[in-house]
Design a protein around this motif. Sequence first.
Motif, PDB file in Angstrom:
ATOM      1  N   PHE A 159       0.824  -1.212   0.000  1.00  0.00           N
ATOM      2  CA  PHE A 159       0.000   0.000   0.000  1.00  0.00           C
ATOM      3  C   PHE A 159       0.860   1.265   0.000  1.00  0.00           C
ATOM      4  N   GLU A 160       2.078   1.145   0.451  1.00  0.00           N
ATOM      5  CA  GLU A 160       2.995   2.279   0.382  1.00  0.00           C
ATOM      6  C   GLU A 160       3.581   2.412  -1.020  1.00  0.00           C
ATOM      7  N   ASP A 161       4.004   1.285  -1.575  1.00  0.00           N
ATOM      8  CA  ASP A 161       4.662   1.304  -2.890  1.00  0.00           C
ATOM      9  C   ASP A 161       3.715   1.689  -4.021  1.00  0.00           C
ATOM     10  N   LEU A 162       2.428   1.332  -3.881  1.00  0.00           N
ATOM     11  CA  LEU A 162       1.470   1.535  -4.965  1.00  0.00           C
ATOM     12  C   LEU A 162       0.554   2.737  -4.742  1.00  0.00           C
ATOM     13  N   ALA A 163       0.823   3.537  -3.748  1.00  0.00           N
ATOM     14  CA  ALA A 163      -0.038   4.695  -3.468  1.00  0.00           C
ATOM     15  C   ALA A 163      -0.140   5.590  -4.704  1.00  0.00           C
ATOM     16  N   GLY A 164      -1.382   5.955  -5.043  1.00  0.00           N
ATOM     17  CA  GLY A 164      -1.627   6.859  -6.162  1.00  0.00           C
ATOM     18  C   GLY A 164      -1.309   6.285  -7.536  1.00  0.00           C
ATOM     19  N   SER A 165      -1.384   4.969  -7.690  1.00  0.00           N
ATOM     20  CA  SER A 165      -0.927   4.331  -8.933  1.00  0.00           C
ATOM     21  C   SER A 165      -1.998   4.093  -9.984  1.00  0.00           C
ATOM     22  N   PHE A 166      -3.251   3.889  -9.585  1.00  0.00           N
ATOM     23  CA  PHE A 166      -4.223   3.294 -10.507  1.00  0.00           C
ATOM     24  C   PHE A 166      -5.334   4.252 -10.941  1.00  0.00           C
ATOM     25  N   ASP A 167      -5.725   4.074 -12.199  1.00  0.00           N
ATOM     26  CA  ASP A 167      -6.889   4.787 -12.717  1.00  0.00           C
ATOM     27  C   ASP A 167      -8.176   4.111 -12.267  1.00  0.00           C
ATOM     28  N   VAL A 168      -8.157   2.791 -12.271  1.00  0.00           N
ATOM     29  CA  VAL A 168      -9.338   2.004 -11.910  1.00  0.00           C
ATOM     30  C   VAL A 168      -8.902   0.817 -11.055  1.00  0.00           C
ATOM     31  N   ILE A 169      -9.640   0.573  -9.989  1.00  0.00           N
ATOM     32  CA  ILE A 169      -9.478  -0.642  -9.201  1.00  0.00           C
ATOM     33  C   ILE A 169     -10.816  -1.361  -9.201  1.00  0.00           C
ATOM     34  N   LEU A 170     -10.796  -2.624  -9.553  1.00  0.00           N
ATOM     35  CA  LEU A 170     -12.018  -3.431  -9.570  1.00  0.00           C
ATOM     36  C   LEU A 170     -11.931  -4.453  -8.452  1.00  0.00           C
ATOM     37  N   SER A 171     -12.818  -4.328  -7.474  1.00  0.00           N
ATOM     38  CA  SER A 171     -12.860  -5.280  -6.366  1.00  0.00           C
ATOM     39  C   SER A 171     -13.834  -6.406  -6.684  1.00  0.00           C
ATOM     40  N   THR A 172     -13.329  -7.627  -6.696  1.00  0.00           N
ATOM     41  CA  THR A 172     -14.164  -8.780  -7.069  1.00  0.00           C
ATOM     42  C   THR A 172     -14.435  -9.706  -5.898  1.00  0.00           C
ATOM     43  N   VAL A 173     -14.008  -9.345  -4.705  1.00  0.00           N
ATOM     44  CA  VAL A 173     -14.101 -10.272  -3.579  1.00  0.00           C
ATOM     45  C   VAL A 173     -15.422 -10.121  -2.835  1.00  0.00           C
ATOM     46  N   SER A 174     -15.827 -11.198  -2.185  1.00  0.00           N
ATOM     47  CA  SER A 174     -17.106 -11.222  -1.465  1.00  0.00           C
ATOM     48  C   SER A 174     -16.905 -11.118   0.040  1.00  0.00           C
ATOM     49  N   ALA A 175     -15.860 -10.427   0.446  1.00  0.00           N
ATOM     50  CA  ALA A 175     -15.583 -10.208   1.862  1.00  0.00           C
ATOM     51  C   ALA A 175     -15.376  -8.721   2.105  1.00  0.00           C
ATOM     52  N   PRO A 176     -15.699  -8.233   3.296  1.00  0.00           N
ATOM     53  CA  PRO A 176     -15.482  -6.813   3.596  1.00  0.00           C
ATOM     54  C   PRO A 176     -14.002  -6.462   3.510  1.00  0.00           C
ATOM     55  N   LEU A 177     -13.714  -5.306   2.936  1.00  0.00           N
ATOM     56  CA  LEU A 177     -12.339  -4.837   2.787  1.00  0.00           C
ATOM     57  C   LEU A 177     -12.154  -3.507   3.509  1.00  0.00           C
ATOM     58  N   ASN A 178     -10.912  -3.149   3.722  1.00  0.00           N
ATOM     59  CA  ASN A 178     -10.569  -1.816   4.206  1.00  0.00           C
ATOM     60  C   ASN A 178     -10.539  -0.897   2.989  1.00  0.00           C
ATOM     61  N   PHE A 179     -11.697  -0.383   2.600  1.00  0.00           N
ATOM     62  CA  PHE A 179     -11.781   0.394   1.378  1.00  0.00           C
ATOM     63  C   PHE A 179     -10.950   1.666   1.446  1.00  0.00           C
ATOM     64  N   GLY A 180     -10.777   2.211   2.644  1.00  0.00           N
ATOM     65  CA  GLY A 180      -9.958   3.392   2.774  1.00  0.00           C
ATOM     66  C   GLY A 180      -8.539   3.139   2.290  1.00  0.00           C
ATOM     67  N   ALA A 181      -7.991   1.979   2.634  1.00  0.00           N
ATOM     68  CA  ALA A 181      -6.633   1.646   2.217  1.00  0.00           C
ATOM     69  C   ALA A 181      -6.552   1.508   0.694  1.00  0.00           C
ATOM     70  N   TYR A 182      -7.535   0.881   0.112  1.00  0.00           N
ATOM     71  CA  TYR A 182      -7.516   0.676  -1.347  1.00  0.00           C
ATOM     72  C   TYR A 182      -7.764   1.981  -2.100  1.00  0.00           C
ATOM     73  N   LEU A 183      -8.591   2.864  -1.535  1.00  0.00           N
ATOM     74  CA  LEU A 183      -8.796   4.163  -2.174  1.00  0.00           C
ATOM     75  C   LEU A 183      -7.492   4.951  -2.251  1.00  0.00           C
ATOM     76  N   GLY A 184      -6.586   4.703  -1.307  1.00  0.00           N
ATOM     77  CA  GLY A 184      -5.295   5.365  -1.318  1.00  0.00           C
ATOM     78  C   GLY A 184      -4.410   4.946  -2.481  1.00  0.00           C
ATOM     79  N   LEU A 185      -4.779   3.869  -3.169  1.00  0.00           N
ATOM     80  CA  LEU A 185      -3.998   3.398  -4.313  1.00  0.00           C
ATOM     81  C   LEU A 185      -4.414   4.071  -5.614  1.00  0.00           C
ATOM     82  N   LEU A 186      -5.495   4.855  -5.574  1.00  0.00           N
ATOM     83  CA  LEU A 186      -5.993   5.500  -6.786  1.00  0.00           C
ATOM     84  C   LEU A 186      -5.282   6.803  -7.087  1.00  0.00           C
ATOM     85  N   LYS A 187      -5.172   7.111  -8.372  1.00  0.00           N
ATOM     86  CA  LYS A 187      -4.752   8.430  -8.811  1.00  0.00           C
ATOM     87  C   LYS A 187      -5.855   9.443  -8.487  1.00  0.00           C
TER      88      LYS A 187
END
Length: 347
Positions: free
Chosen positions: A232-260
Motif C-alpha cells: 500500500f505504500e509502494d502503490l499509493a496513487g498508482s491506478f486509474d481504476v481498481i475493480l474489487s471482485t471479492v465477497s468479503a469486507p475490505l478496508n476500502f480506505g486503504a484501497y482508495l489510497g492506491l488511486l490516482k
Amino acid sequence: MTTTVAAYAAPGAKAPLERTTIERRTVGEHDVLIDIHFAGICHSDIHQARAGWGDAIFPMVPGHEIAGIVAAVGSGVSKFQVGDRVGVGCMVDSCGECAPCRNGQEQHCVRGNIPTYNGVGKDGEPTYGGYSKQIVVTESFVVRIPESLPLDVAAPLLCAGITTYSPLKRWGAGPGKKVAVIGLGGLGHMAVKIAHALGAEVTVLSQSLRKKDDGLKLGADHYYATSDRETFEDLAGSFDVILSTVSAPLNFGAYLGLLKTGGALVNVGAPEEPISLNLFSLLGGSKILAGSMIGGIAETQEMLDFCAEHGLGAEIELIEASRINEAYERVDNSDVRYRFVIDTATI
C-alpha cells in the motif's frame, strides 16, 4: 401444461443440494426452450442457497451461468432457431417499459428484473436456474454464444464475464490506463483477462502470492500481496481504476489510497456484511467509490463477441452434478481455479 425436468435444488437454507424434479412452463409464443449443457457455479449461488443475502425462496435451483442448445422455439420467435448455441445469464425478464429497460439496462429495471432463480416470474411462479436439464426463457433474454467459444468455458461468462466486462468498459480500461483487480477468483481471473485484452496495464492485488504464476499467465503485468503492508505504500496513487471482485469486507480506505486523483474503485463483490468507510478517503483526490451489477442483454452479447474475438473463456474445473455440495465447500475455501462448471448431462 408444463414439462417435468431433472434438477438439483436446495430444499432449505444451508441444506445440502439434492437431485429432484421441477416443472418448466410450456414454450410460449416468444419463448425459447434450451437444453442446458453446462452451468457455472457462482459464489452468488452459495450466498443465496444459504439465504446469506436475506429472504430466499425454497426449494431453490441455483445457476445463472447457463450454456446450451436451442431445443424448441415459440411461433413468434425471430432471433433463434433449433440448434443454435445460446446462453442465459442472471435475469430472465424485466418490465421492458421503464427508462433503464428501454436504454438496454434491464438489470436496473425500475420494477425489478426477474432473476434466473430465487425470483418470481410474471406468471407468479418461482424461477428456477441452470442446475437443471432444461430452461424456458423469453427470447429477448437469450444471448448467442459464438461458434469459437466452447460451451463449457463460455458458461461462466454469463455472470463472471459480464460482471467484470461492464465496469471495465464503463470506467475506461484500455491503453494508457492502469487497472488493479482485487482478488484472483471466479470473477477476478476474468477481470484480468478482459482488462488485458482491452489494452490496460493490469495489476493483481491478492492476499498472498500463491497464485502469482497464474495471474501473470492470465495477462497480469504485476502481482502484489495485500498482506504485505509495503504494497500500500509502494502503490499509493498508482491506478486509474481498481475493480474489487471479492465477497468479503475490505478496508476500502486503504484501497482508495492506491488511486490516482479522480480514480475509481468499483465494487462488484457482494459481501454479506456491511462495510464502514471514512469519507475523507474519498475527498482527498476526488476519488470515486462505485458499484456495478452485471450488464444489460445487449452488452452481454457484446461481451461474448469480444471474448470470442480475443479467445477468452473461463478457466474451469468441470464436475458431475453429484459433486455440487463438495464444490460449494471448495469455493468457500478458495480451492478452485477458477470456476466450477456442472456437466448437466450428469443431473
